[in-house]
Design a protein around this motif. Structure first.
Motif, PDB file in Angstrom:
ATOM      1  N   CYS A 221      -8.230   0.515   4.183  1.00 38.58           N
ATOM      2  CA  CYS A 221      -9.499   0.597   5.213  1.00 38.58           C
ATOM      3  C   CYS A 221     -10.279  -0.844   5.407  1.00 38.58           C
ATOM      4  CB  CYS A 221      -9.943   2.072   5.188  1.00 38.58           C
ATOM      5  SG  CYS A 221      -8.928   3.298   5.850  1.00 38.58           S
ATOM      6  N   ALA A 222     -10.671  -0.816   6.363  1.00 32.84           N
ATOM      7  CA  ALA A 222     -11.978  -1.442   6.421  1.00 32.84           C
ATOM      8  C   ALA A 222     -13.488  -1.395   6.195  1.00 32.84           C
ATOM      9  CB  ALA A 222     -11.468  -2.901   8.210  1.00 32.84           C
ATOM     10  N   GLN A 242     -11.159  -2.936   2.111  1.00 38.59           N
ATOM     11  CA  GLN A 242     -12.214  -3.530   1.713  1.00 38.59           C
ATOM     12  C   GLN A 242     -13.121  -3.067   1.667  1.00 38.59           C
ATOM     13  OE1 GLN A 242     -11.343  -7.028   2.077  1.00 38.59           O
ATOM     14  NE2 GLN A 242      -9.330  -6.698   1.899  1.00 38.59           N
ATOM     15  N   LEU A 243     -14.019  -3.762   0.826  1.00 40.38           N
ATOM     16  CA  LEU A 243     -15.080  -2.401   0.059  1.00 40.38           C
ATOM     17  C   LEU A 243     -16.403  -4.039  -0.278  1.00 40.38           C
ATOM     18  CD1 LEU A 243     -13.879   0.308  -1.907  1.00 40.38           C
ATOM     19  CD2 LEU A 243     -14.907   0.210  -0.377  1.00 40.38           C
ATOM     20  N   ALA A 261      -9.004  -3.586  -5.019  1.00 40.32           N
ATOM     21  CA  ALA A 261      -9.627  -2.760  -3.869  1.00 40.32           C
ATOM     22  C   ALA A 261     -10.928  -3.911  -3.859  1.00 40.32           C
ATOM     23  CB  ALA A 261     -10.081  -1.725  -4.038  1.00 40.32           C
ATOM     24  N   ASP A 262     -11.347  -4.528  -2.455  1.00 39.98           N
ATOM     25  CA  ASP A 262     -12.355  -5.505  -2.662  1.00 39.98           C
ATOM     26  C   ASP A 262     -13.652  -5.302  -2.913  1.00 39.98           C
ATOM     27  OD1 ASP A 262     -13.768  -7.736  -2.315  1.00 39.98           O
ATOM     28  OD2 ASP A 262     -12.286  -8.578  -0.822  1.00 39.98           O
ATOM     29  N   THR A 281      -8.701  -4.756  -9.245  1.00 36.85           N
ATOM     30  CA  THR A 281     -10.008  -4.059  -8.226  1.00 36.85           C
ATOM     31  C   THR A 281     -11.060  -6.086  -8.508  1.00 36.85           C
ATOM     32  OG1 THR A 281     -10.406  -2.098  -8.470  1.00 36.85           O
ATOM     33  CG2 THR A 281     -12.307  -3.327  -7.803  1.00 36.85           C
ATOM     34  N   VAL A 282     -11.148  -6.021  -7.069  1.00 38.95           N
ATOM     35  CA  VAL A 282     -12.342  -7.802  -7.376  1.00 38.95           C
ATOM     36  C   VAL A 282     -13.621  -6.994  -6.789  1.00 38.95           C
ATOM     37  CG1 VAL A 282     -12.195  -9.293  -5.515  1.00 38.95           C
ATOM     38  CG2 VAL A 282     -10.511  -8.468  -5.696  1.00 38.95           C
ATOM     39  N   MET A 283     -13.944  -7.343  -8.427  1.00 39.68           N
ATOM     40  CA  MET A 283     -16.113  -7.628  -8.409  1.00 39.68           C
ATOM     41  C   MET A 283     -16.002  -8.833  -8.535  1.00 39.68           C
ATOM     42  SD  MET A 283     -16.592  -4.116 -10.627  1.00 39.68           S
ATOM     43  CE  MET A 283     -15.539  -2.549 -10.439  1.00 39.68           C
ATOM     44  N   GLU A 284     -17.485  -9.558  -7.543  1.00 39.60           N
ATOM     45  CA  GLU A 284     -18.533 -10.461  -8.321  1.00 39.60           C
ATOM     46  C   GLU A 284     -18.648 -10.646  -9.952  1.00 39.60           C
ATOM     47  OE1 GLU A 284     -20.933 -12.203  -4.928  1.00 39.60           O
ATOM     48  OE2 GLU A 284     -21.579 -11.140  -6.111  1.00 39.60           O
ATOM     49  N   ARG A 285     -19.185  -9.673  -9.970  1.00 40.33           N
ATOM     50  CA  ARG A 285     -19.406  -9.693 -11.412  1.00 40.33           C
ATOM     51  C   ARG A 285     -19.174  -8.974 -12.236  1.00 40.33           C
ATOM     52  NH1 ARG A 285     -23.671 -10.765  -7.615  1.00 40.33           N
ATOM     53  NH2 ARG A 285     -25.576  -9.263  -8.565  1.00 40.33           N
TER      54      ARG A 285
END
Length: 290
Positions: A221-222, A242-243, A261-262, A281-285
């Motif tokens: 889901c977007a 897309q989160l 998941a982003d 899972t993609v996390m910025e930091r």
């Protein structure tokens, strides 16, 4: 003369052929027209308070400023109707077949569409507060700027359905199913999506603070910039969702599937991620997770 006629009651009960009949300004309150052929009938400015039109064929009927609170249109067939500035408060559309319809600035508060099939319908600036669409089939339907507070879409089937700029706090989508559902910038504060299966849908900019999405399937889901503070996403399936920039402060993500998941730029302060699947899972930091 059908025009301006009053007190018709059940006078037409046995006259099923009313094709192209003109009921402009007629008072049909309480009339019983069950199963009548009302194709291309003109019902503009008619009064239909409590009338029984269940099972009627209303293909191409004209509705303009029709006053029809509590009218019964259960199992009726409505093909290509345009309802402009009508009043269908607490009207019954249960099991109706509604195709290529337009409801514009029409009052549908507490209307009952349970089990109805709606195909290629447009609802624009029409009040649907407390409306019931339980088990309804909504195929390629659009709801634009429609107040739908506390509307009930439990177990509804939603395919290519769009809810744009909707005011829908407290709406219920429990166990609803569908694909390519759009809920862009909708206010869904406190809404209930528990058990819903809406993979591949778009909820960008939606307000879902305090909402329940327990065990909801929201794969791919977007949902960028969605507000999900204090929402319950326990057991939710957010595979490849897309989160980005989502606000999840205080949210319950216990046992949620966030595989791939982003979550770049997401606010996860005080969020509960106990038992969540965070593989790939993609996390910025790391500090995104408090």
């Amino acid at each position: 003369d059908l025009v301006r006629s009053r007190g018709l009651g059940d006078v037409y009960k046995r006259q099923a052929m009313l094709h192209q009949a003109v009921f402009t300004t007629a008072d049909l309150s309480g009339a019983r027209l069950t199963g009548a052929d009302l194709r291309a009938a003109n019902l503009s400015r008619a009064k239909l308070h409590g009338a029984d039109l269940s099972g009627c064929d209303l293909d191409g009927a004209n509705w303009f400023e029709t006053d029809a609170p509590e009218v019964d249109l259960s199992r009726a067939k409505l093909i290509s109707p345009m309802a402009l500035k009508c009043r269908f408060t607490r009207a019954r559309f249960r099991g109706a077949e509604i195709t290529d319809a337009m409801f514009i600035e029409t009052d549908l508060a507490e209307a009952d569409f349970d089990g109805a099939r709606l195909t290629r319908c447009i609802f624009m600036r029409s009040a649907m507060t407390g409306a019931r669409l339980r088990g309804a089939v909504l195929d390629t339907c659009a709801f634009v700027e429609c107040p739908m507070e506390a509307a009930d879409l439990t177990e509804a089937s939603l395919t290519n359905a769009a809810f744009l700029l909707g005011h829908m706090p407290g709406a219920r989508f429990r166990r609803a199913t569908g694909s390519n559902v759009t809920l862009v910038n909708a206010d869904l504060t406190g809404a209930d999506f528990s058990g819903a299966r809406l993979a591949g849908s778009t909820l960008m900019g939606a307000k879902l603070s305090g909402a329940s999405l327990m065990r909801a399937v929201l794969r791919r889901c977007a949902m960028s910039k969605t507000l999900l503070e204090d929402a319950d996403l326990s057991g939710a399936d957010l595979f490849e969702a897309q989160l980005r920039g989502v606000r999840l402060g205080g949210a319950n993500l216990f046992g949620a599937n966030l595989y791939s998941a982003d979550l770049e730029g997401a606010d996860l302060a005080l969020a509960d991620l106990t038992g969540a699947n965070l593989r790939n899972t993609v996390m910025e930091r790391e500090s995104d997770v408090a």
